[in-house]
Design a protein around this motif. Structure first.
Motif, PDB file in Angstrom:
ATOM      1  N   GLY A  94      -3.920 -81.167  11.863  1.00 15.57           N
ATOM      2  CA  GLY A  94      -3.968 -80.923  10.564  1.00 15.57           C
ATOM      3  C   GLY A  94      -3.168 -79.326  10.027  1.00 15.57           C
ATOM      4  N   ARG A  95      -2.670 -79.677   8.833  1.00 15.26           N
ATOM      5  CA  ARG A  95      -1.868 -78.526   8.295  1.00 15.26           C
ATOM      6  C   ARG A  95      -2.255 -78.284   6.669  1.00 15.26           C
ATOM      7  NH1 ARG A  95      -1.238 -78.062  12.828  1.00 15.26           N
ATOM      8  NH2 ARG A  95       0.711 -78.507  14.049  1.00 15.26           N
ATOM      9  N   PHE A  96      -1.871 -77.039   6.579  1.00 15.43           N
ATOM     10  CA  PHE A  96      -2.153 -76.325   5.189  1.00 15.43           C
ATOM     11  C   PHE A  96      -0.869 -76.191   4.581  1.00 15.43           C
ATOM     12  CE2 PHE A  96      -5.868 -75.103   7.420  1.00 15.43           C
ATOM     13  CZ  PHE A  96      -6.820 -75.659   6.734  1.00 15.43           C
ATOM     14  N   ARG A  97      -0.758 -76.321   3.176  1.00 14.88           N
ATOM     15  CA  ARG A  97       0.283 -75.939   2.372  1.00 14.88           C
ATOM     16  C   ARG A  97      -0.152 -75.404   0.934  1.00 14.88           C
ATOM     17  NH1 ARG A  97       2.186 -77.298   6.438  1.00 14.88           N
ATOM     18  NH2 ARG A  97       4.039 -78.971   6.729  1.00 14.88           N
ATOM     19  N   ARG A  98       0.332 -74.485   0.471  1.00 12.19           N
ATOM     20  CA  ARG A  98       0.179 -73.784  -0.625  1.00 12.19           C
ATOM     21  C   ARG A  98       1.407 -73.655  -1.440  1.00 12.19           C
ATOM     22  NH1 ARG A  98      -4.105 -70.950  -3.131  1.00 12.19           N
ATOM     23  NH2 ARG A  98      -3.362 -69.208  -4.821  1.00 12.19           N
ATOM     24  N   VAL A  99       1.130 -74.211  -2.761  1.00 13.40           N
ATOM     25  CA  VAL A  99       2.463 -74.213  -3.619  1.00 13.40           C
ATOM     26  C   VAL A  99       1.535 -73.530  -5.052  1.00 13.40           C
ATOM     27  CG1 VAL A  99       3.954 -75.860  -2.639  1.00 13.40           C
ATOM     28  CG2 VAL A  99       2.175 -76.498  -4.380  1.00 13.40           C
ATOM     29  N   GLY A 100       2.726 -72.903  -5.929  1.00 14.60           N
ATOM     30  CA  GLY A 100       2.450 -72.668  -7.193  1.00 14.60           C
ATOM     31  C   GLY A 100       3.387 -71.910  -7.835  1.00 14.60           C
ATOM     32  N   TYR A 101       3.153 -71.582  -9.039  1.00 14.08           N
ATOM     33  CA  TYR A 101       4.300 -71.060  -9.873  1.00 14.08           C
ATOM     34  C   TYR A 101       3.616 -70.054 -11.070  1.00 14.08           C
ATOM     35  CZ  TYR A 101       2.355 -74.380 -13.295  1.00 14.08           C
ATOM     36  OH  TYR A 101       1.353 -75.185 -13.978  1.00 14.08           O
ATOM     37  N   LEU A 102       4.401 -69.199 -11.331  1.00  9.17           N
ATOM     38  CA  LEU A 102       4.075 -68.197 -12.468  1.00  9.17           C
ATOM     39  C   LEU A 102       4.023 -68.727 -13.542  1.00  9.17           C
ATOM     40  CD1 LEU A 102       5.819 -64.970 -10.917  1.00  9.17           C
ATOM     41  CD2 LEU A 102       3.175 -65.371 -10.979  1.00  9.17           C
ATOM     42  N   ASN A 103       2.922 -68.786 -14.346  1.00  9.85           N
ATOM     43  CA  ASN A 103       2.868 -69.546 -15.892  1.00  9.85           C
ATOM     44  C   ASN A 103       3.991 -69.230 -16.666  1.00  9.85           C
ATOM     45  OD1 ASN A 103       0.544 -70.798 -14.667  1.00  9.85           O
ATOM     46  ND2 ASN A 103      -0.873 -69.492 -16.090  1.00  9.85           N
ATOM     47  N   ASP A 104       4.806 -68.088 -16.608  1.00 14.35           N
ATOM     48  CA  ASP A 104       5.668 -68.057 -17.722  1.00 14.35           C
ATOM     49  C   ASP A 104       6.829 -68.184 -17.144  1.00 14.35           C
ATOM     50  OD1 ASP A 104       6.071 -65.799 -15.909  1.00 14.35           O
ATOM     51  OD2 ASP A 104       5.401 -64.173 -17.325  1.00 14.35           O
ATOM     52  N   SER A 105       6.945 -68.703 -15.893  1.00 13.09           N
ATOM     53  CA  SER A 105       8.223 -69.354 -15.467  1.00 13.09           C
ATOM     54  C   SER A 105       8.620 -70.419 -15.705  1.00 13.09           C
ATOM     55  CB  SER A 105       8.312 -68.801 -13.761  1.00 13.09           C
ATOM     56  OG  SER A 105       7.429 -69.809 -13.146  1.00 13.09           O
ATOM     57  N   VAL A 106       7.708 -71.172 -16.409  1.00 11.96           N
ATOM     58  CA  VAL A 106       8.185 -72.816 -16.618  1.00 11.96           C
ATOM     59  C   VAL A 106       7.561 -73.094 -18.366  1.00 11.96           C
ATOM     60  CG1 VAL A 106       8.007 -73.712 -14.249  1.00 11.96           C
ATOM     61  CG2 VAL A 106       5.849 -73.168 -15.439  1.00 11.96           C
ATOM     62  N   PRO A 107       8.486 -72.145 -18.893  1.00  8.47           N
ATOM     63  CA  PRO A 107       8.093 -72.263 -20.672  1.00  8.47           C
ATOM     64  C   PRO A 107       7.916 -73.652 -21.196  1.00  8.47           C
ATOM     65  CG  PRO A 107      10.337 -71.692 -20.178  1.00  8.47           C
ATOM     66  CD  PRO A 107       9.665 -71.553 -18.861  1.00  8.47           C
ATOM     67  N   PHE A 108       8.634 -74.833 -20.519  1.00  9.37           N
ATOM     68  CA  PHE A 108       8.561 -75.961 -21.070  1.00  9.37           C
ATOM     69  C   PHE A 108       7.228 -76.730 -20.928  1.00  9.37           C
ATOM     70  CE2 PHE A 108       9.786 -76.545 -16.782  1.00  9.37           C
ATOM     71  CZ  PHE A 108       8.909 -77.719 -16.258  1.00  9.37           C
ATOM     72  N   LEU A 109       6.362 -76.141 -19.932  1.00  5.54           N
ATOM     73  CA  LEU A 109       4.954 -76.397 -19.875  1.00  5.54           C
ATOM     74  C   LEU A 109       3.789 -75.730 -20.536  1.00  5.54           C
ATOM     75  CD1 LEU A 109       4.619 -76.843 -15.673  1.00  5.54           C
ATOM     76  CD2 LEU A 109       4.912 -78.579 -17.507  1.00  5.54           C
ATOM     77  N   ALA A 110       4.190 -74.437 -20.846  1.00  3.16           N
ATOM     78  CA  ALA A 110       3.689 -73.649 -21.631  1.00  3.16           C
ATOM     79  C   ALA A 110       3.490 -73.838 -23.191  1.00  3.16           C
ATOM     80  CB  ALA A 110       3.801 -72.148 -21.448  1.00  3.16           C
ATOM     81  N   GLU A 111       4.871 -74.153 -23.711  1.00  4.90           N
ATOM     82  CA  GLU A 111       5.094 -74.693 -25.040  1.00  4.90           C
ATOM     83  C   GLU A 111       4.720 -75.965 -25.426  1.00  4.90           C
ATOM     84  OE1 GLU A 111       9.155 -73.657 -25.781  1.00  4.90           O
ATOM     85  OE2 GLU A 111       8.933 -71.362 -25.083  1.00  4.90           O
ATOM     86  N   ARG A 112       4.258 -76.204 -26.569  1.00  2.00           N
ATOM     87  CA  ARG A 112       3.889 -77.475 -26.761  1.00  2.00           C
ATOM     88  C   ARG A 112       5.001 -78.113 -27.728  1.00  2.00           C
ATOM     89  NH1 ARG A 112      -1.406 -80.125 -29.341  1.00  2.00           N
ATOM     90  NH2 ARG A 112      -0.454 -81.797 -30.478  1.00  2.00           N
ATOM     91  N   ASP A 113       5.386 -79.224 -27.352  1.00  2.00           N
ATOM     92  CA  ASP A 113       6.402 -80.050 -28.134  1.00  2.00           C
ATOM     93  C   ASP A 113       5.849 -80.717 -29.262  1.00  2.00           C
ATOM     94  OD1 ASP A 113       8.547 -81.439 -29.113  1.00  2.00           O
ATOM     95  OD2 ASP A 113       9.508 -82.079 -26.926  1.00  2.00           O
ATOM     96  N   ALA A 114       6.421 -80.181 -30.621  1.00  2.00           N
ATOM     97  CA  ALA A 114       5.857 -80.957 -31.819  1.00  2.00           C
ATOM     98  C   ALA A 114       6.148 -82.418 -31.840  1.00  2.00           C
ATOM     99  CB  ALA A 114       6.471 -80.380 -32.999  1.00  2.00           C
ATOM    100  N   ARG A 115       6.834 -82.861 -31.161  1.00  3.84           N
ATOM    101  CA  ARG A 115       7.371 -84.334 -31.158  1.00  3.84           C
ATOM    102  C   ARG A 115       6.330 -85.082 -30.247  1.00  3.84           C
ATOM    103  NH1 ARG A 115      13.372 -83.909 -28.860  1.00  3.84           N
ATOM    104  NH2 ARG A 115      12.048 -82.141 -27.671  1.00  3.84           N
ATOM    105  N   ILE A 116       5.485 -84.604 -29.375  1.00  2.00           N
ATOM    106  CA  ILE A 116       4.592 -85.082 -28.570  1.00  2.00           C
ATOM    107  C   ILE A 116       3.368 -85.515 -29.235  1.00  2.00           C
ATOM    108  CG2 ILE A 116       3.309 -85.214 -26.418  1.00  2.00           C
ATOM    109  CD1 ILE A 116       5.396 -83.380 -25.132  1.00  2.00           C
TER     110      ILE A 116
END
Length: 116
Positions: A94-116
């Motif tokens: 068995g193995r473990f992995r941990r991945v993540g990101y700082l929320n402000d490092s991916v603005p395209f996920l944090a900002e709502r696209d008005a066209r969606i």
């Protein structure tokens, strides 16, 4: 090995140094090794939780959820149970992995696209 793997994922959101983050921890093991892992782990766990009752004797299998980890046990028993879990999980491949990101490092996920 048949190639089938079992995955367990747990997400986490939090803050570090004033910055929000999102992360996921992944535990994975070959499906053909899960039975050996379970049996060896619960055998060792019975000696931690029920030393006077003998091998593999439980009134019920204990839940191992982090926020409610072995509620009726001492801290020493909890530490032993987690140590045994890690030992048997990794010794069975068995193995473990941990991945993540700082929320402000991916603005395209944090900002709502008005066209969606």
């Amino acid at each position: 090995m048949n190639g089938l793997r079992i995955y367990y994922l747990d997400e986490q959101e939090g803050e570090r140094d004033g910055r929000g983050f999102t992360a996921v921890t992944i535990a994975h093991i070959d499906a053909e090794r899960i039975d050996n892992f379970r049996s060896s782990y619960y055998a060792s766990l019975s000696h931690v939780l029920n030393p006077s009752k003998g091998k593999n004797v439980f009134s019920a299998l204990p839940g191992l959820h982090g926020s409610d980890l072995l509620r009726d046990c001492t801290d020493e028993q909890k530490t032993c149970a987690v140590s045994e879990l890690l030992k048997h999980f990794t010794s069975n491949g068995g193995r473990f992995r941990r991945v993540g990101y700082l929320n402000d490092s991916v603005p395209f996920l944090a900002e709502r696209d008005a066209r969606i």
